[in-house]
Design an enzyme around this catalytic site. Structure first.
Site, PDB file in Angstrom:
ATOM      1  N   LYS A 133      -1.766   4.823  -1.695  1.00  0.00           N
ATOM      2  CA  LYS A 133      -1.549   4.892  -3.053  1.00  0.00           C
ATOM      3  C   LYS A 133      -1.022   6.194  -3.581  1.00  0.00           C
ATOM      4  O   LYS A 133      -0.397   6.174  -4.672  1.00  0.00           O
ATOM      5  CB  LYS A 133      -2.900   4.599  -3.836  1.00  0.00           C
ATOM      6  CG  LYS A 133      -3.267   3.034  -3.678  1.00  0.00           C
ATOM      7  CD  LYS A 133      -4.506   2.451  -4.301  1.00  0.00           C
ATOM      8  CE  LYS A 133      -4.604   1.060  -4.080  1.00  0.00           C
ATOM      9  NZ  LYS A 133      -5.125   0.588  -2.767  1.00  0.00           N
TER      10      LYS A 133
HETATM   11  C1  LIG Z   1      -4.914  -0.644  -2.015  1.00  0.00           C
HETATM   12  C2  LIG Z   1      -4.827  -0.797  -0.318  1.00  0.00           C
HETATM   13  C3  LIG Z   1      -4.613  -1.685   0.037  1.00  0.00           C
HETATM   14  C4  LIG Z   1      -3.975  -2.838  -0.482  1.00  0.00           C
HETATM   15  O1  LIG Z   1      -2.625  -2.880  -0.971  1.00  0.00           O
HETATM   16  P1  LIG Z   1      -2.077  -3.652  -1.950  1.00  0.00           P
HETATM   17  O2  LIG Z   1      -0.985  -3.123  -2.577  1.00  0.00           O
HETATM   18  O3  LIG Z   1      -3.082  -4.045  -3.169  1.00  0.00           O
HETATM   19  O4  LIG Z   1      -1.815  -5.017  -1.429  1.00  0.00           O
HETATM   20  C5  LIG Z   1      -4.320  -1.622   1.565  1.00  0.00           C
HETATM   21  N1  LIG Z   1      -4.904  -0.612   2.268  1.00  0.00           N
HETATM   22  C6  LIG Z   1      -5.480   0.378   1.498  1.00  0.00           C
HETATM   23  C7  LIG Z   1      -6.200   1.606   2.424  1.00  0.00           C
HETATM   24  C8  LIG Z   1      -5.619   0.512   0.136  1.00  0.00           C
HETATM   25  O5  LIG Z   1      -6.206   1.573  -0.470  1.00  0.00           O
END
Ligand SMILES: *Cc1c(COP(=O)(O)O)cnc(C)c1O
Length: 457
Positions: free
Chosen positions: A107
């Site tokens: 993120k």
């Molecule tokens: C948020 C997250 C996901 C999922 O990603 P999306 O864009 O919501 O599909 C997968 N792995 C981790 C470690 C995350 O923080």
């Protein structure tokens, strides 16, 4: 570039307004009026690639020099010279490590940039905002880190006291910045979310503090994620590449679909789910049916409904916002949504594969990767690797997106590999840093009073 809502009745907006609005006023999600083709790609820094790929989406709403400077600053916070390095784990099998940012989860790739964009646009307009959010772990720390240096943004993140991991809590509560506040709520994650929703639904409170959100439906986050798909294809020499994506809200894998629409050499997209497998069931049956959420070893993928799927649905409906709005309303009422065979054949069949991976498979995959390569991977990444191996595409290289650093989920990694992963150097003293948080009861008036008291609006 202009943006339209997937539900067809919100005003068309330019990039800056879409950035600040998040959700459209008709409840839809903003998408560009068309997906541009990829420009000529620069060689060199990841920041230069990001600038080139995103420029057509931003147009002249942010000056080119300013955009480049923000990209350079955002990706300077990543502790790897390649920003998002590719690592080979088997013949034709790679990981793209998206976790070298400040909070060790993918993120950061979007939020380090989006925080800077918020501040830039707000400064130009002479405005300030208050971001409020609820977190069960990763999003809160990435959002906080993305805005901690922003003069025009305050942020309050609510987390359920005692229900986030020590690493996750420390990453939020040890940030020493005057605009950053955390609340340890006496309640569950759902209580935190309900309070945030209630604050947004209180129109006068919302206007008074200029409330905003940075959740995963924000177009700018999706846009920033398109870049690493382009980078991976480029790094592997331009041949068709299949991606396996550990998926929750569908934001990350949607970015891969957009890269493909833009002309990047993306072959197939594999959607990896844990036991919360609404997407796997959809891809197998053409029916989206919501069930309850169960906790797993990959908590950031523990979702009931994948909110970003609506952007693909809009394409499947030939960009008919009215039809999409109706479908989403029916889904909200009945918990079920079906797509037609011709829609499925046109949009899903040629591109998407899906696989489910339960906690036992997750642990087995972490153990296997450790045994064969000596590398520790986190449980979310393991879901992606397992999905890649289950779908076994024919011949083309597969890149699994590694979405979190193993040290972010030390208990699961230790369970699978027998060795506790270490925090990287820049976080090695995390447990010695002083924490700052405000414990509050699960009471709307009390939480609102707190948010008001810390706002610099
Ligand atoms: C948020 C997250 C996901 C999922 O990603 P999306 O864009 O919501 O599909 C997968 N792995 C981790 C470690 C995350 O923080």
């Amino acid at each position: 570039m202009r943006y339209v809502s997937t539900r067809g009745s919100a005003p068309e907006l330019g990039f800056s307004d879409v950035l600040l609005a998040g959700l459209a006023t008709d409840g839809g999600l903003y998408v560009p009026t068309e997906y541009p083709t990829l420009p000529e790609l620069p060689t060199g820094r990841y920041a230069d690639l990001a600038h080139a790929v995103m420029s057509p989406y931003i147009g002249d709403e942010i000056a080119s020099d300013d955009l480049l400077r923000m990209c350079v600053d955002a990706y300077a916070t990543f502790r790897h010279p390649a920003t998002v390095p590719l690592v080979q784990i088997d013949t034709d099998e790679w990981l793209m490590e998206l976790f070298h940012g400040p909070t060790l989860a993918f993120k950061d790739v979007a939020l380090q940039l989006v925080g800077r964009m918020f501040d830039h646009v707000l400064a130009r307009r002479g405005e300030r905002i208050m971001i409020v959010g609820a977190t069960s772990g990763d999003t809160g720390s990435a959002a906080i880190d993305g805005v901690k240096a922003c003069g025009n943004v305050d942020i309050v993140i609510l987390y359920p006291e005692g229900r986030v991991s020590d690493v996750q809590r420390k990453q939020m509560t040890t940030v020493d910045a005057p605009n950053v506040h955390t609340v340890a709520l006496a309640g569950t994650f759902d209580d935190c979310q309900d309070l945030v929703k209630a604050m947004f639904n209180d129109a006068s409170f919302r206007a008074e503090l200029n409330l905003s959100a940075v959740n995963s439906i924000n177009w700018a986050r999706v846009m920033a994620q398109v870049v690493y798909y382009v980078a991976a294809v480029d790094a592997l020499g331009g041949q068709p590449v299949t991606f396996s994506v550990p998926t929750g809200n569908f934001g990350n894998v949607l970015a891969g679909w957009i890269a493909r629409e833009m002309g990047a050499s993306v072959d197939e997209l594999i959607v990896g789910s844990n036991t919360n497998d609404i997407l796997t069931r959809f891809f197998a049956s053409r029916a989206m049916t919501a069930t309850g959420v169960v906790p797993t070893l990959s908590p950031s993928m523990d979702i009931q409904v994948s909110s970003n799927f609506e952007r693909l649905l809009f394409e499947m409906n030939a960009r008919d916002g009215g039809a999409t709005a109706e479908q989403m309303n029916r889904f909200r009422q009945s918990g079920r949504m079906d797509v037609e065979p011709d829609q499925y054949a046109r949009w899903i069949e040629p591109v998407f594969r899906a696989a489910r991976c339960d906690d036992a498979d997750t642990l087995a995959t972490m153990a296997d990767v450790y045994r064969t390569t000596g590398m520790q991977i986190d449980p979310h990444t393991a879901v992606g690797v397992s999905a890649a191996r289950q779908c076994a595409p024919h011949g083309s290289p597969v890149v699994t997106l590694a979405t979190a650093h193993p040290a972010k989920f030390p208990d699961a990694v230790e369970r699978a590999t027998g060795r506790r992963p270490e925090l990287p150097e820049h976080l090695a003293d995390l447990f010695e840093r002083p924490e700052r948080t405000t414990p509050l009861p699960n009471d709307l008036a009390t939480v609102q009073a707190f948010v008001r008291s810390v706002s610099r609006h």
